[in-house]
Scaffold this active site. Structure first.
Site: not given
Ligand SMILES: Cc1cc2nc3c(=O)[nH]c(=O)nc-3n(C[C@H](O)[C@H](O)[C@H](O)COP(=O)(O)OP(=O)(O)OC[C@H]3O[C@@H](n4cnc5c(N)ncnc54)[C@H](O)[C@@H]3O)c2cc1C
Length: 373
Positions: A124, A236, A261, A331, A356, A360
């Site tokens: 969310e 995963r 090439r 390339l 997924e 990090e």
């Molecule tokens: C192509 C794609 C498909 C997706 N499909 C789904 C889906 O099917 N279902 C679903 O529910 N979601 C889905 N998502 C969402 C995805 O799971 C989230 O984008 C992801 O969990 C990260 O959450 P966020 O984007 O809110 O980033 P944030 O949680 O805000 O993270 C921002 C940054 O802070 C770092 N960070 C945050 N918390 C920690 C921690 N505890 N330890 C270390 N680093 C941390 C993160 O690594 C990141 O670099 C999808 C996303 C993409 C890009």
């Protein structure tokens, strides 16, 4: 694997290879440019029975094991990673219903999984890496649950018809509930304009007081995070397979180009600097394949696979992005051009450093496990 199962798996993989070569690979560049599947393509996936690869026979499926299914996605991703990720989202959701679902829920929904897509919805705006931050609510009303909330960035959001949804109950415990797009109160919101995996729809679902019977709760109240984590682990492994396919595609392009090439009179592949890049891509591809196979085998053996699944996607996603960069450099100018698919393979692989569970987060999980050994 028994002889009969090996033969059946071989036939499935041949069929996937043909489908990929004939139907997906020729459209790979178009899917990326268009940002969607061309009309009719997804119907072919359904009509070829590809949604039902892992579904048990009782529900009309082909009942292939997880390792066989992962290999199918690996083969598919050589031709097009978006469609392989669409199937990954569906398969991992079915796994949770099979593992945690009430028999009435399985009987009501799983037979339709041969032609309807299922998706898992956790994220969310208030909670991505931190699922405890979600706002979606499930309120008990007699024998029913009332679900209200907004999920974003859902793989297959808009394409899928059935959604497993993480929600908070009134006493702030977590549960996963199954909702259907045909239920009153369900609607679709924004589709993301993501830079990679451009065919896979990733979008928002909005739930406004959706009423579901009590057996739409997976497992028990309080098991929501466990189910969400299990879904991540299953996903995963499959993403490792998709990443292996992407690296195979990157490798093919780099190898083919290095043969045709020349640098002065020497084919590129005779240059040590080019050999280093090709060898590194081949090693990374092989490592990722071994990791996803190992994860799938542990799951099949009912052993703990969370750690290997996290390693598979953490290593595989970064390796595929890096391999894409090395292939691009082989390339050089043409690699940097949209005429060749390498740039979009890098964008596709990059999504899996985030989806997924971010790299990090996974590296945090891997480290904790090592500390507590
Ligand atoms: C192509 C794609 C498909 C997706 N499909 C789904 C889906 O099917 N279902 C679903 O529910 N979601 C889905 N998502 C969402 C995805 O799971 C989230 O984008 C992801 O969990 C990260 O959450 P966020 O984007 O809110 O980033 P944030 O949680 O805000 O993270 C921002 C940054 O802070 C770092 N960070 C945050 N918390 C920690 C921690 N505890 N330890 C270390 N680093 C941390 C993160 O690594 C990141 O670099 C999808 C996303 C993409 C890009």
């Amino acid at each position: 694997m028994e002889q009969q199962n090996i033969m059946a798996a071989g036939m499935l993989h041949r069929m996937i290879r043909e489908f990929t070569d004939n139907e997906l690979a020729p459209l790979d560049m178009q899917i990326d440019a268009q940002g969607d599947y061309p009309d009719g393509l997804f119907d072919k996936v359904v009509n070829n029975g590809l949604l039902a690869i892992t579904l048990p026979k009782d529900y009309g499926g082909a009942a292939f094991d997880y390792e066989t299914a992962a290999k199918a996605l690996h083969i598919m991703a050589i031709g097009n990673a978006s469609m392989a990720v669409t199937l990954e989202g569906h398969f991992k959701t079915l796994e949770q219903i099979l593992k945690y679902g009430d028999q009435r829920l399985k009987d009501a929904y799983l037979p339709s999984a041969t032609h309807r897509i299922f998706a898992f919805s956790q994220t969310e705006s208030s909670g991505g890496s931190n699922p405890k931050g979600i706002s979606t609510r499930a309120t008990r009303q007699g024998d029913d649950w009332i679900i209200t909330g907004d999920k974003i960035m859902i793989t297959n959001g808009g394409l899928a018809q059935v959604y497993c949804v993480l929600a908070k109950t009134d006493d702030d415990q977590m549960g996963v509930f199954l909702v259907d797009q045909d239920m009153p109160g369900f609607s679709f919101g924004k589709r993301e304009d993501f830079i990679g995996l451009r065919g896979t729809p990733v979008g928002e679902i909005v739930m406004d007081h959706i009423k579901v019977p009590s057996y739409h709760l997976l497992g028990k109240v309080g098991q929501g995070l466990e189910i969400g984590n299990n879904a991540h682990d299953d996903a995963r492994i499959l993403m490792g397979a998709v990443l292996t396919g992407i690296m195979e595609h990157e490798l093919q392009i780099a190898v083919d180009y290095s043969k045709q090439r020349k640098a002065l009179d020497t084919p590129l592949y005779e240059l040590q600097s080019i050999q280093e890049k090709i060898a590194e891509i081949a090693i990374a591809r092989q490592n990722t394949e071994l990791l996803y196979q190992h994860g799938a085998q542990l799951k099949l053996a009912h052993q703990s696979y969370a750690q290997v699944a996290a390693m598979t996607k953490s290593y595989g996603s970064r390796a595929a992005v890096r391999s894409g960069d090395m292939a691009l450099q082989v390339l050089a100018g043409y690699g940097y051009s949209r005429e060749y698919p390498i740039e979009h393979l890098i964008r596709d692989a990059r999504a899996m450093e985030i989806a997924e569970g971010t790299v990090e987060r996974m590296n945090g999980e891997i480290t904790l496990k090592q500390i507590n050994r």
